[in-house]
Scaffold this motif. Structure first.
Motif, short mmCIF file in Angstrom:
data_model
loop_
_atom_site.label_atom_id
_atom_site.label_comp_id
_atom_site.label_asym_id
_atom_site.label_seq_id
_atom_site.Cartn_x
_atom_site.Cartn_y
_atom_site.Cartn_z
N ILE A 178 0.86 -1.19 0.00
CA ILE A 178 0.00 0.00 0.00
C ILE A 178 0.89 1.23 0.00
O ILE A 178 1.65 1.47 0.93
N ARG B 93 -2.35 5.91 -4.31
CA ARG B 93 -3.51 6.80 -4.39
C ARG B 93 -3.37 7.87 -5.47
O ARG B 93 -4.36 8.41 -5.94
N GLN C 263 -5.70 4.55 -6.70
CA GLN C 263 -6.35 3.59 -5.81
C GLN C 263 -6.04 3.97 -4.35
O GLN C 263 -5.09 3.47 -3.75
N VAL D 122 -6.61 3.73 -0.61
CA VAL D 122 -7.15 2.69 0.28
C VAL D 122 -8.05 3.32 1.34
O VAL D 122 -7.65 4.28 2.02
N ILE E 269 -9.05 -1.73 5.43
CA ILE E 269 -8.34 -3.01 5.39
C ILE E 269 -9.03 -3.94 6.38
O ILE E 269 -9.11 -3.64 7.58
N VAL F 33 -8.58 -5.50 0.90
CA VAL F 33 -8.27 -4.07 0.84
C VAL F 33 -9.27 -3.41 -0.09
O VAL F 33 -9.39 -3.77 -1.26
N THR F 34 -10.01 -2.44 0.45
CA THR F 34 -11.01 -1.72 -0.34
C THR F 34 -10.49 -0.32 -0.64
O THR F 34 -9.89 0.33 0.21
N THR F 35 -10.72 0.13 -1.87
CA THR F 35 -10.24 1.44 -2.28
C THR F 35 -11.40 2.38 -2.56
O THR F 35 -12.55 1.96 -2.69
N ARG G 75 -11.94 -4.05 -4.68
CA ARG G 75 -11.45 -4.87 -3.56
C ARG G 75 -10.30 -5.74 -4.04
O ARG G 75 -10.39 -6.35 -5.10
#
Length: 447
Positions: free
Chosen positions: A23, A50, A132, A134, A137, A148-150, A155
């Motif tokens: 991440i 990100r 992306q 995050v 988690i 892990v969701t963004t 996912r």
């Protein structure tokens, strides 16, 4: 299915399970990506970033500023001097080696080092999903996987995570609630100033702090806006010379990590007191000299373009008819002063460390969903292993989890945003991660 043959977002949609997800894809995880390749990690991997592309300190790429770091302390050289990803090879492959050597600079320009970081990141573009951010988690105790969701709604699933989210800026309480267009941290510096300059002439700007970054910002403001009045507010007496003694610089040696990590809490506080000015509340001689001579030259012309308010503390920051007013306290005689009509206030106020102090955080924000499961000390600060791993508290279970960076409080000054030990830290994480996942080296696997 390999990360090399799948679109990153499709990987999320299709539910692929990666052996490791990193991440963040700044210098720390770029160094890890190099290590995974060169040390023949045989598992699948993906990095989530990100931002829209690779970048390094984009808001502080000021003309003439350097990295204050030997160029061989780059993303890979201390671990593998023969790597194609060294800064020297970057210069060679871009046909600039002799030109660069001819500059005679002790340290590379920050703008060129940022280009180097982007250049290396480009080799690993197939392993990175950009845009992306995050948002959460989660763990599944049954499958022992991370989910892990963004922010994009995707996912991603992994057997292990390596977190390199970057350091959290310190915004002092006096500035809570101030509009970010005029009161902003140095991590937003160039972009915010450009926006404000388009709205009209800048006449009066305050810079808060006594660090290397603070003095670089003052110099940039002074050169860019000749009519601008600049006010520096700092707790110290004035800009202090950074401790660059070669003896003090041993804090960036690998041996210091073990020395510091295995010291007691009291011993660490003692070490910090002695070494504080190697990295904090101090600046290099060249920028101090440039500012001092510039201020003297202004006085020769009957001007007072830069004012340093040393030994001052900020009491509050309030909006006024033009911009903002800083209410400051002179700690020498306890008198108060209002610095009004400020077009902008730049906060060169540093970054949060892990700890219990007023400006510390007990864990990085990206770990908020896992915080209750993490092993902590008596003060609630997460425990970090020598191999940079985070462990579960009693009664909880977590798959392999690592913190790549942000470990200054446990591992010492080499983790304070410096490039010096990035590559060696990546090697330590690789070694531990490989063992935890039970993977064979790629060469053996294909044999």
């Amino acid at each position: 299915m390999s990360v090399h043959t799948v679109n990153a977002r499709d990987a999320g949609r299709h539910g692929q399970v990666f052996d490791v997800i990193g991440i963040g894809f700044g210098p720390a995880n770029i160094a890890l990506a190099i290590a995974l390749q060169e040390l023949q990690f045989s598992g699948t991997r993906l990095f989530l970033e990100r931002h829209a592309g690779p970048r390094w300190q984009p808001e502080m790429l000021l003309a003439g500023s350097d990295i204050q770091n030997h160029p061989s302390r780059d993303l890979v050289t201390p671990r593998n001097p023969r790597s194609r990803y060294t800064f020297t090879n970057f210069l060679f492959e871009n046909d600039r080696l002799f030109e660069h050597l001819n500059l005679g600079l002790e340290f590379p320009l920050r703008s060129e080092f940022a280009e180097y970081v982007r250049w290396v990141a480009g080799f690993f573009a197939h392993e990175v999903a950009y845009n992306q951010a995050v948002t959460s988690i989660q763990t599944d105790s049954a499958s022992q996987l991370y989910c892990v969701t963004t922010q994009a709604g995707d996912r991603f699933y992994a057997r292990s995570l390596v977190l390199a989210p970057g350091r959290t800026p310190v915004i002092p309480k006096a500035f809570a609630g101030c509009a970010e267009d005029r009161v902003f941290h140095l991590t937003q510096y160039l972009g915010r100033l450009e926006q404000l300059s388009r709205q009209g002439e800048l006449k009066r700007v305050a810079v808060v702090g006594g660090s290397q970054s603070a003095i670089e910002i003052i110099l940039h403001l002074r050169h860019t806006w000749p009519q601008l009045e600049i006010i520096n507010v700092q707790r110290g007496y004035g800009f202090r010379l950074k401790d660059t003694s070669p003896f003090s610089e041993h804090v960036y040696f690998p041996a210091f990590v073990d020395q510091y990590y295995y010291s007691s809490a009291e011993a660490k506080r003692h070490i910090n007191r002695h070494l504080h000015y190697t990295n904090y509340s101090a600046a290099d001689a060249d920028v101090i000299g440039e500012l001092y001579v510039g201020m003297y030259e202004d006085r020769l012309k009957g001007k007072e373009r830069v004012t340093i308010k040393g030994l001052h503390e900020i009491q509050s920051c309030t909006p006024d008819t033009h911009g903002y007013t800083l209410n400051v306290l002179d700690t020498r005689d306890q008198t108060c002063e209002a610095l009004d009509n400020l077009d902008a206030i730049v906060l060169a106020t540093g970054f949060r460390n892990l700890g219990t102090g007023e400006q510390d955080e007990r864990f990085p924000a990206v770990l908020k969903d896992l915080a209750e499961c993490l092993a902590c000390d008596a003060d609630g600060v997460i425990r970090i292993g020598r191999d940079y791993s985070l462990s579960a508290r009693e009664g909880c279970s977590l798959p392999a989890l690592y913190l790549n960076g942000l470990c200054e409080s446990s591992h010492g000054y080499g983790d304070a945003g410096s490039f010096s030990l990035l590559s060696l830290r990546a090697r330590d994480i690789f070694t531990s991660l490989n063992a935890r996942l039970g993977l064979e080296p790629a060469a053996q696997k294909s044999a």
